[in-house]
Design a protein around this motif. Sequence first.
Motif, mmCIF file in Angstrom:
data_model
loop_
_atom_site.group_PDB
_atom_site.id
_atom_site.type_symbol
_atom_site.label_atom_id
_atom_site.label_comp_id
_atom_site.label_asym_id
_atom_site.label_seq_id
_atom_site.Cartn_x
_atom_site.Cartn_y
_atom_site.Cartn_z
ATOM 1 N N LEU A 30 0.589 -1.792 0.140
ATOM 2 C CA LEU A 30 0.198 0.120 -0.146
ATOM 3 C C LEU A 30 0.962 1.218 0.167
ATOM 4 O O LEU A 30 2.144 0.901 0.471
ATOM 5 N N VAL A 31 0.583 2.500 -0.905
ATOM 6 C CA VAL A 31 1.128 3.743 -0.116
ATOM 7 C C VAL A 31 0.499 4.465 0.603
ATOM 8 O O VAL A 31 -0.716 4.555 0.220
ATOM 9 N N SER A 32 0.271 5.954 0.930
ATOM 10 C CA SER A 32 0.492 6.876 1.770
ATOM 11 C C SER A 32 0.390 7.554 0.568
ATOM 12 O O SER A 32 1.712 8.554 0.978
ATOM 13 N N ARG A 33 -0.604 8.432 0.145
ATOM 14 C CA ARG A 33 -0.055 9.896 -0.642
ATOM 15 C C ARG A 33 -0.423 10.784 0.050
ATOM 16 O O ARG A 33 -0.375 11.871 0.478
ATOM 17 N N SER A 34 -1.618 10.353 1.841
ATOM 18 C CA SER A 34 -1.377 11.548 2.579
ATOM 19 C C SER A 34 -0.125 11.675 2.834
ATOM 20 O O SER A 34 0.688 12.804 3.491
ATOM 21 N N ALA A 35 1.319 10.803 3.033
ATOM 22 C CA ALA A 35 2.124 11.087 3.902
ATOM 23 C C ALA A 35 3.119 11.239 3.110
ATOM 24 O O ALA A 35 4.109 12.280 3.425
ATOM 25 N N ALA A 36 2.723 10.781 2.063
ATOM 26 C CA ALA A 36 3.745 11.802 0.775
ATOM 27 C C ALA A 36 3.401 13.554 0.523
ATOM 28 O O ALA A 36 4.570 14.151 0.337
ATOM 29 N N ARG A 37 2.598 13.792 0.985
ATOM 30 C CA ARG A 37 1.820 15.071 0.320
ATOM 31 C C ARG A 37 2.817 15.602 1.901
ATOM 32 O O ARG A 37 3.445 16.469 1.488
ATOM 33 N N ARG A 38 3.159 14.831 3.348
ATOM 34 C CA ARG A 38 3.319 15.933 4.262
ATOM 35 C C ARG A 38 4.935 16.105 3.857
ATOM 36 O O ARG A 38 5.592 16.827 4.258
ATOM 37 N N ASP A 39 5.505 14.944 3.825
ATOM 38 C CA ASP A 39 7.409 14.993 3.260
ATOM 39 C C ASP A 39 7.201 15.972 1.980
ATOM 40 O O ASP A 39 8.747 16.841 1.880
ATOM 41 N N ALA A 40 6.297 15.960 1.433
ATOM 42 C CA ALA A 40 6.590 17.256 0.417
ATOM 43 C C ALA A 40 5.991 18.706 0.936
ATOM 44 O O ALA A 40 7.095 19.139 0.765
ATOM 45 N N ARG A 41 5.789 19.096 1.786
ATOM 46 C CA ARG A 41 5.375 20.109 2.426
ATOM 47 C C ARG A 41 6.796 20.985 3.084
ATOM 48 O O ARG A 41 7.302 21.958 2.718
ATOM 49 N N GLU A 42 7.017 19.508 3.718
ATOM 50 C CA GLU A 42 8.829 19.648 4.824
ATOM 51 C C GLU A 42 9.730 19.632 3.206
ATOM 52 O O GLU A 42 10.430 21.055 3.756
ATOM 53 N N ILE A 43 9.706 19.330 2.097
ATOM 54 C CA ILE A 43 11.123 19.994 1.654
ATOM 55 C C ILE A 43 10.556 21.262 1.118
ATOM 56 O O ILE A 43 11.467 21.983 0.903
ATOM 57 N N ILE A 44 9.786 21.275 0.804
ATOM 58 C CA ILE A 44 9.475 23.378 -0.267
ATOM 59 C C ILE A 44 9.273 23.551 1.135
ATOM 60 O O ILE A 44 10.505 24.591 0.785
ATOM 61 N N ALA A 45 9.389 23.080 1.878
ATOM 62 C CA ALA A 45 9.913 24.469 3.412
ATOM 63 C C ALA A 45 11.482 24.216 3.631
ATOM 64 O O ALA A 45 12.381 25.583 3.100
ATOM 65 N N ARG A 46 12.067 23.295 3.193
ATOM 66 C CA ARG A 46 13.176 23.476 3.836
ATOM 67 C C ARG A 46 13.857 23.331 3.221
ATOM 68 O O ARG A 46 15.186 24.257 3.600
ATOM 69 N N PHE A 47 13.618 23.032 1.735
ATOM 70 C CA PHE A 47 14.321 23.623 0.219
ATOM 71 C C PHE A 47 14.047 25.353 -0.742
ATOM 72 O O PHE A 47 14.694 24.993 -1.145
ATOM 73 N N GLU A 48 13.128 25.831 0.076
ATOM 74 C CA GLU A 48 12.284 26.620 -0.906
ATOM 75 C C GLU A 48 12.130 26.782 -2.011
ATOM 76 O O GLU A 48 12.034 27.318 -2.728
#
Lengths: 508, 374
Positions: free
Chosen positions: A375-393
Amino acid sequence: MTDDTTVRPDSGPGAPVLAATGVVKRFPGVVALDDVDVDLRAGEVHTLLGENGAGKSTLASVLCGAYQPEVGTVFRHGRPVELRSPRDGLAHGIAMVHQHFRLVERFTVSENVVLGDPQLGRWLARGAIDDRVASVAETFGLPVDPRARIHDLSVGQRQRVEIVKALYRGADVLLLDDPTADLTPQETEALFVTVRAMTAAGKSVVFISHKLGEVVEISDRVTVMRGGVVTGQVARVDADRHELARLMVGRDIDLDAQQFAAGSPGSPCLIAKGVTVRDGEQTALDAIDLEVRAGEIVGVAGVSGNGQRELADVLAGVLAPTSGVVEVNGQPIRSARAARAAGVAYVPEERLGTGLAPSLTIGENLLLTRRRGALVSRSAARRDAREIIARFEVKAPGPDARCRVLSGGNAQKVLVARELAGDGQAPKVVVASAPTRGLDVGAIEQVRALLDDARRNGAGVLLISEDLDEVLAMADRIVVLYRGRISLEADRASADRGAIGRAMAGIA
Amino acid sequence: MIVVRLERRVATPRWIGVAVPVASVFAALVLAGVFFVLTDRPPLTVYSEMFDAAFGDVQGVKNTLVSATPLVFTGLAAAFAMRMGLYNIGGEGQLYAGAIAAAGAALLWTADLSTPIAIAVVFVAGAVGGMAWMLVPALARALLGTSEIVTTLMMVLVADVVLDYLISGSTSYWRDPLTIGFPQGKEIPDAAQFTRWFDARITVALPIAIVTAAIVWFVRNRTSFGYGQDVIGDAPHAARYAGISERRTVLVTLLVSGALAGMAGAAEIGGRIYKLEPSSLRLGLGFTGIVIAALARSNALGVLVAAFFLGGLRNAGQSVQAVADLDLPKSVALMLEGFILLCFLGGQVFSTHRLRIVRREPARRARASAGASS
C-alpha cells in the motif's frame, strides 16, 4: 537607461542598432518581462545575465521576433518596428542562435544554411552556395566544411553552422542563447574568437548567459535581470563578479566558498569492472573500470554524449551492461531495485520524465524511489512534500502541484532532496548526473551542499558533470570520459585544466 | 481587434473535472437536437420523454439501475486500463467470453449448490473467461509491444463468431437439445439465477458492481501497484528508473481489465438472461463501457455515476419507442451516446487549456506597422 519609457531612443546615426523600451510579456501565471528597457550599440557584445526564469531568453525572443510583447516597442536604428516572426526579425538583420539547434541532421551544412532563405531561387547552385558559405565561415573564423552532413558534426561545429547561417543571411545583430552550455573549454575559446571577429566587423552580439566568469571575459556591457525586471547595467570596466552576482541573485553570494574541502576517503563502496555497453554497432561504454570510495567525490568530466548517461544508468542498475559487473559494498547490482536496496541514490541527467514523472504531484513523485509496501500513503507523501518545499525553499503552489509546472531549478531541488535528504536513511552511494545544469546560483549552492553532506556522511559520490569548474571545485578525484573510455584520471591536487580540456576533446 | 486564443493551463482546477462532462452532455443534446428538428420531432419533447422514462419515477430509476449494472463492469474494465494509457477496446468480446464461461460453469456445477456459492461460481467463471479472452492481446502487448487497441478489437469478432457457433452452429454443451425450431441456449440451474429484488430485475449483481468499483478505486489510489500504473502511464522512463516493471504492470492491468469485462457477462447471464443467448447479449455493453470510462475520466467512482447516466439513456431509448406520435427507434440512445463521446473528447481540450480573449490596442498596432514599412 531611463525609467521614462515614453522617451524614444535617439534616431539617426548614433542610435542604438537595436533597442526595446517598456517591454511587458506575460505567460499564464507569470510576468516574464515587466517593463524592460534594453539597447544594443553597433560593434558591442551586450550580455543579458540572470538566473533561470529571469526573463533573458524571453527578452531575446522579443528582440528577434519570436515573441510579440504585450506592451512596449522594439526599435531598429531608432525606428519602431513590429517583428511578428523570426522571419521578420531576419528580414531586419536580426538572428537568434538557439540553445537547442534547429538543423536538419541529414542535410549538409550548405543545405541547412540556405534552408528557408527567401533569396534562394528555383535551382540549387550548389557549387556557388558552398563557396559563399565557406567564405562567410572563413571571414569570421568559423572553420566548417560546407559539404559535411550535420549528423557527423560535434556540438561546437553545429553551433558554428547556426552562426554561419545567420551571417549568410546578412544578419548584423546576433542573439546567442546560452551558447557555451554544451561546449568544451577549447570550443568556448574558439567561440569567443568568432564573437570578437564579428564585433570587429561592426556586427553586434547579444550574449545570454548565467556564467559569471565568461560574461566578464566577453562582454562590453552587461544587463542583469532578475524576475523579469532589469536590476542593473554595468559596463565591462566596472564589471565585478561579486557585484554582478548580487544583482543576479538579489543577495550577496560568497563565490570563493564554492571550493569544497576534500573528503577523507575510506574503503571502496562502488566498484565497476570492465563495464561495456553496446547498442548494435555503437559502443557507448568500453571496458570501464571505476572505483568510488566511501567519503569521496569522484568527478566525471567530459562533453555530454561520451557515455555519461550509460555509465550513470549502469551504476544505478537501470541499464544492464553488455558485459562487466557493478558492485556496491560487495553486492552485485543487476537491477534498479537491487541498487536501491544496496543504498544507491541516483540523480539522473533527465529530470522531468526520468527522475520525476511530470504529471504526478510533488508528493507522488517522492514515492517514486522510496521503499514501498503493497500500500502507498499519499497523505504521508504530501506531508513529506510540504517539508521539502519548506526546507529547500521550493517555489511551488503546494504539495499537490504537478512537477510539470515547476521551473527547472525547483524540480531539481525536489529530485535531489528526494534522493539525498529523504527517508531518514542516508545513501551509501550517490550517482549524480549534471545535478546543477541550468540551475540558478541559489539552487546550485543548495544542490552542491547536499552532495557535500552526502560525502561527509560517508557516501561514495560519483559526480558526472559537464561543468569543469564544478568538478574541480568538488571532486577528490577526476576522471575524463571520452567516447566511452576513461581518457584521463587525476587527483584533485594534480589536476591540470589544460590537460583535462584536451582529454575531454580526445586530444591525447 | 479581439483575438481569441487557447492557452495552456498552469493547473487544472477541480471544478473542470465536473464541468467538462456536464457541458459535453449539454452540447451533445443541442447537436442531436438538430436531427430531431430536421425530422420534425420537437427536441424538448423527445428529451423530456426520455428523461421521464429514465429518471422520472421509481420504476424508471429501477430500470435504469438494471441497465447500469453490466455497464459498471464494462466501464471499470475500460477505465482500469485507460488510466495508464492502455486502451481495451474489446470489452464486448471479453463480455461474451465471460458469459460463455459463466453459463458453462453454471450448467456444469451449480445445480446442487447453495445460492451464495453459485453466485460466486458464476462471477469467478465470468472473470476467468474475460481474462482468458484478454490473454493473447495482453501477452502480445507486454512482450512484443503490439497495439492492444487492434488486438482486443479483433478478438471481439472472434468472440462473436464463437458465440454463434456454440448456439446455432453446433450441438454444444450450451445449446438446449430439447428446443425445436430456433436454437436456444440451455437454461442455467435455479441456484445460479440471481434473485430479483424490488419487483425489478435488480439483483445481487448491482451491489457486487458497486463493491467492485470501490475495490478498483482502492487499487488505483492506495496500492503500490496502482501507483506504478500512474508512473508508467505518465513517464515510462521514470518507471524504469525506479525499477517498476512495465511488462508486469501492463500484463496484470490488461488481464484484470479483461476479467472485469467478463464479470459483466456473468452479471448478464446470472441476472437477466439465464442462458447463453447471442441476440440478448449483443447490446454493445462493452463498447458503451469505453464511453463511460471516458466520461468518468477513468475514475472508478466516476464510472458509477457515468454508468447510471448512460444506463438511463439506454433505458430511455427502449421506452421512447413506445411513444407513438414520436416514432423514434431505440437507436436514438446510441446516437446520443455517440454525440456525448464526441463532445466530451472535444471538450477535453478545456481541461488542459483555457480560452483567453486578447484585446489588441489598435493605435499601437497602427504605429508599429507604420514603423515597419518606413
